[in-house]
Design an enzyme around this catalytic site. Structure first.
Site, PDB file in Angstrom:
ATOM      1  N   THR A 534       0.858  -1.187   0.000  1.00  0.00           N
ATOM      2  CA  THR A 534       0.000   0.000   0.000  1.00  0.00           C
ATOM      3  C   THR A 534       0.890   1.231   0.000  1.00  0.00           C
ATOM      4  O   THR A 534       1.903   1.277   0.707  1.00  0.00           O
ATOM      5  CB  THR A 534      -0.945   0.012   1.217  1.00  0.00           C
ATOM      6  OG1 THR A 534      -1.784  -1.132   1.143  1.00  0.00           O
ATOM      7  CG2 THR A 534      -1.817   1.249   1.233  1.00  0.00           C
ATOM      8  N   PHE A 536       1.156   5.380   0.462  1.00  0.00           N
ATOM      9  CA  PHE A 536       0.491   6.428   1.241  1.00  0.00           C
ATOM     10  C   PHE A 536       0.971   7.805   0.811  1.00  0.00           C
ATOM     11  O   PHE A 536       2.109   7.960   0.357  1.00  0.00           O
ATOM     12  CB  PHE A 536       0.833   6.269   2.731  1.00  0.00           C
ATOM     13  CG  PHE A 536       0.303   5.005   3.351  1.00  0.00           C
ATOM     14  CD1 PHE A 536      -0.860   5.022   4.098  1.00  0.00           C
ATOM     15  CD2 PHE A 536       0.975   3.799   3.191  1.00  0.00           C
ATOM     16  CE1 PHE A 536      -1.361   3.861   4.674  1.00  0.00           C
ATOM     17  CE2 PHE A 536       0.484   2.632   3.761  1.00  0.00           C
ATOM     18  CZ  PHE A 536      -0.686   2.667   4.499  1.00  0.00           C
TER      19      PHE A 536
END
Ligand code: PEP
Ligand code: MN
Length: 637
Positions: A534, A536
């Site tokens: 992921t 960010f």
């Protein structure tokens, strides 16, 4: 021996235990762990442990089986994090120390320091006293060299380390440097170890040319017994029958040492191989093997280097290596150590920052404590930074916007699930906020349950729908009958299990959530696809942006724009990028709120290296209906 103290021991009982041991001739170190506080008592004396066990406040006494005591994992279970100025070495960080083999001149060190700092090194190395095999080789510039090293360290905001070869130099050197280096040839120079240990300063302890791991740890014990607990071990290759490389890099020493000691261990691929082309692959091997960092020789003109030219990297090779290390780090659950990003002006002292306490700085994120976003925060900021968990994405944006949090950490994309639209939509709604940074976390899912739960006990599994979906194979094969229950977020599911205290329930989440709630990881790494990352964004109000951005040179930009509803409008806007040879990294479109069937485009581009970004923006603006730079930042990819 290890004296485990009772949980409720009073200060006066503690003082009495310490006084008793000191009187008997022991040196006593207090170690405060996560679960208990212990005294480590070492010395040449022997007493019956029962004498200590009977003292009020003492829970038990355990002998340390290894010959090294203070350095032993038996004494201290948690990893030691060594602080060298603002830089921390140990735990899940990878700290990169770089610089020339020897300090040769002011210009040489300044040029190398500038380039390695720019590429991401956090500490500068350079020998001023060189222990050379031949007395006719360059022996180093001595104190003059230390002055140069200090100036370069200050100029480029990096702590410095250099080798000490004589006990008589220790005091003089301590005033110039941040960390002593004990060279391989001096690993068992016990008088030198004692003199350096007495300073209490951080020490980089190279492994001797033919030292066993135990001998190496005994050398660390000498340093610690003399007064420092700030020791970093460094594997730099050992003598074997093999002649193809200068030494033989003992990569397996890294996990072995990590089992035996709490001290951080790094690697030196330069002296291990002696060959420039072998340095990058072995650096990656060290990081993959769990090293807490590397120390690498870099020279701006290796052909002319006065020592170790053939193993010194060119600055461009070092820069490429740093990018490769950065890409590798999340794969092995580590993050690249950076000079801390938040340095409030008020904490600066005559150009020298004290170790920064960022406890007053808050970073907002969506989710509960232990969420992957919190992991991203820990990777980006100092450990002491405060976090503000928020229920909704919009709450996290509001917290930053209203100044309740200085920064926000919001997921923008997952390699399996794709773009996280909430973040893009909220950025569009918050023109006062800007993207200042980027972070990446490898999503490793775990099955988490009550401390006494086993796999066979689990009847219901809770997680965010993405978490359940990403672990389908494990769930079908190992828990085919368990009910899968969607939950608001992964860490929230763990907190729910902790509340219910039911051993038939489990959650799927990251390991920090299990640690935070004191629950058990029943199975580790259960995600079907291991390439699950992921990405960010770090967001901030404009007035806090520069402080963050100043720590690493931006090389990427995020932009949002819209175009008029006519043929070729989008192509015209994007053509500006193509004409300028700009690499586009991402393009998304989102419906504009309140304007049915109109779209906002989100772009990520690589910044032009020639500083023509502003010109590019002006040109693009002319082709667009609306245009906004969401932020520029240093990419982690
Ligand atoms: C050095 O780091 O420059 C050096 C001499 O290393 P070692 O002591 O490992 O040979
Ligand atoms: Mn060298």
């Amino acid at each position: 021996m290890i004296i485990i103290l009772r949980q409720g021991i009073t200060p006066s009982e503690k003082d009495k235990v310490r006084a008793f041991l000191t009187e008997k001739g022991f040196m006593v170190r207090e170690i405060v762990g996560e679960n208990d506080t212990v005294f480590g008592a070492v010395g040449t004396v022997h007493i019956d442990p029962r004498q200590v066990e009977l003292l009020p406040g003492v829970s038990s006494v355990v002998p340390i089986s290894k010959p090294y005591k203070l350095a032993s994992r038996e004494l201290k279970k948690e990893d030691t994090i060594v602080s060298v100025g603002k830089v921390r070495i140990g735990g899940n960080r990878v700290a990169v120390i770089a610089g020339p083999c020897a300090v040769e001149s002011y210009d040489q060190v300044m040029a190398i320091a500038e380039s390695v700092r720019e590429s991401g090194a956090v500490m500068l190395r350079g020998g001023a006293f060189k222990p050379r095999t031949s007395p006719y080789s360059f022996q180093g510039l001595g104190e003059e060299g230390l002055k140069i090293l200090r100036k370069a360290g200050d100029a480029f905001d990096m702590p410095v380390t250099t080798e000490v070869v004589s006990p008589t130099d220790v005091e003089m050197m301590a005033s110039y440097i941040d960390m002593f280096q004990i060279g391989a040839r001096n690993m068992q120079n016990f008088e030198l170890l004692k003199a350096v240990g007495r300073t209490g300063m951080p020490v980089l302890l190279k492994r001797g040319l033919s030292a066993t791991i135990e001998e190496w740890l005994m050398a660390a014990e000498y340093l610690m017994a003399s007064g420092t607990d700030q020791v970093v071990l460094c594997e730099r290759g050992i003598r074997t029958f093999e002649k193809a490389t200068r030494n033989t890099l003992d990569c397996s020493a890294i996990p072995v040492v990590q089992k035996l000691t709490h001290l951080p261990v790094i690697g030196d691929p330069s002296h291990a191989t002696g060959i420039r082309d072998m340095v990058a692959p072995m650096s990656l091997a060290l990081v993959a093997g769990g090293a807490s960092g590397i120390i690498v020789e870099v020279h701006n003109c290796p052909e002319k280097a006065l020592s170790d030219g053939p193993q010194s990297l060119y600055p461009s090779q070092f820069s490429k290596l740093m990018r490769d290390i950065q890409a590798l780090c999340p794969v092995v659950g580590k993050s690249l150590e950076r000079i801390p990003r938040i340095l409030p002006e008020s904490m600066k002292e005559k150009g020298k920052e004290k170790p920064v306490s960022t406890a007053s700085v808050k970073v907002a994120f969506q989710g509960e404590r232990g969420a992957f976003s919190e992991l991203a925060i820990r990777r980006t900021f100092d450990e002491s930074v405060g976090v503000l968990p928020c229920h909704l994405f919009s709450d996290a944006f509001d917290a930053v916007s209203e100044g309740r949090a200085k920064y926000g950490m919001l997921p923008v994309e997952n390699t399996l699930g794709g773009t996280i639209y909430d973040t893009l939509d909220l950025l569009a709604m918050h023109p006062e906020l800007t993207v200042v940074g980027e972070q990446q976390v490898r999503v490793i899912h775990n099955l988490i349950g009550m401390p006494d739960a086993e796999l066979g006990d689990i009847k219901k599994v809770y997680s965010h729908p993405q978490g359940l979906m990403q672990c389908t194979r494990f769930l079908s094969e190992e828990l085919p009958d368990a009910e899968r229950i969607p939950f608001f977020d992964t860490a929230g599911a763990v907190s729910f299990i902790a509340e219910k205290k039911d051993k038939s329930l489990a959650a799927i989440a990251g390991s920090p959530a299990a640690v935070y709630h004191g629950l058990k990881i029943i199975r580790q790494g259960i995600e079907t696809d291991a390439s699950n990352y992921t990405r960010f964004y770090v967001i901030a109000r404009e007035e806090n942006a520069d402080l963050f951005r100043s720590q690493a040179k931006p090389n990427k930009a995020s932009i949002s724009f819209s175009v008029s509803d006519e043929p070729g409008a989008l192509m015209k806007a994007l053509k500006v990028l193509a004409d300028r040879g700009i690499n586009m990294k991402k393009l998304e479109s989102r419906p504009i709120q309140g304007k049915p069937w109109e779209y906002l485009f989100f772009l990520e581009i690589q910044l032009p290296e020639d500083g023509s970004f502003n010109a590019l923006c002006s040109e693009m603006k002319e082709t667009c209906a609306t245009f906004r730079v969401l932020g520029t930042y240093a990419s982690v990819l």
